[in-house]
Enzyme design. Sequence first.
Site, short mmCIF file in Angstrom:
data_model
loop_
_atom_site.label_atom_id
_atom_site.label_comp_id
_atom_site.label_asym_id
_atom_site.label_seq_id
_atom_site.Cartn_x
_atom_site.Cartn_y
_atom_site.Cartn_z
N HIS A 181 0.87 -1.19 0.00
CA HIS A 181 0.00 0.00 0.00
C HIS A 181 0.90 1.22 0.00
CE1 HIS A 181 -2.61 3.22 1.10
NE2 HIS A 181 -2.08 3.33 2.32
N HIS A 221 1.22 5.74 -0.96
CA HIS A 221 0.59 7.03 -1.26
C HIS A 221 1.32 7.64 -2.46
CE1 HIS A 221 -0.72 7.63 3.25
NE2 HIS A 221 -1.17 6.50 2.73
N TYR A 241 1.05 -3.25 -20.67
CA TYR A 241 1.65 -3.64 -19.40
C TYR A 241 0.72 -3.33 -18.23
CZ TYR A 241 5.92 -5.50 -17.37
OH TYR A 241 6.84 -6.33 -16.76
#
Length: 211
Positions: free
Chosen positions: A92, A94, A119
């Site tokens: 995860h 940002h 891709y």
Amino acid sequence: MNESALREHICSCGKSLYDRGLATGSSGNISVRLDDGWLLTPTNACLGHLDPARLSKLDWQGNLISGDPASKEAFLHRAMYEERGSAGAIVHLHSTHSAAVSCMSGLDACDCIPPLTAYFVMKIGKLPLVPYHRPGDPQLGDAIRGLAGKHSAVLLANHGPVVSGKTLEAAMYASEELEETAKLFLMLRGHNPRALNEEQIAELRRVFQLD
Ligand SMILES: O=C(O)[C@@H](O)C(=O)COP(=O)(O)O
Ligand SMILES: [Zn+2]
């Protein structure tokens, strides 16, 4: 890889993401599935300066077995693993461009970024948007649960991407491809880009045996 090698691998991947500006401050978290539980980065840890011995080890009920207190997003990672038996790792971030897209209004919530390149289709496929919840809100786990069976990656609204892969390397590569395609998507706004069509996507799915 054994647990000790996986601990080292999480730390070197975190450093690589941090050194390239894909993770900043203490944002983001990384997890890896083990035979007897799973490893997750501790809460408030900087991905660039992780200590293998201090990673949080959890059981499948979410209890901390060892290490520092786990990321507040533990339930989110757990929901993804529970829905995706093939997932061996989750990243995860940002990362700037993906987070920027997550803040845009008028996104297609079933497919936030069009299939601009082959891709992107191969590494991410369709990217659904998870409605906004505050970081650490347990309802995020339920929201992910409804999507993770069909999608290896999701975009948290006004937050950032959550990407799973069979291995940590695969989850990293997919996260990086998502970030690059988010950048393309933003660059191409107003330029009437031509995305891949259904036939081209079907060919990719067939040739590369995408799920
Ligand atoms: O955005 C957040 O607060 C979390 O999703 C995050 O990225 C970092 O939280 P911790 O893993 O608890 O440090
Ligand atoms: Zn976050």
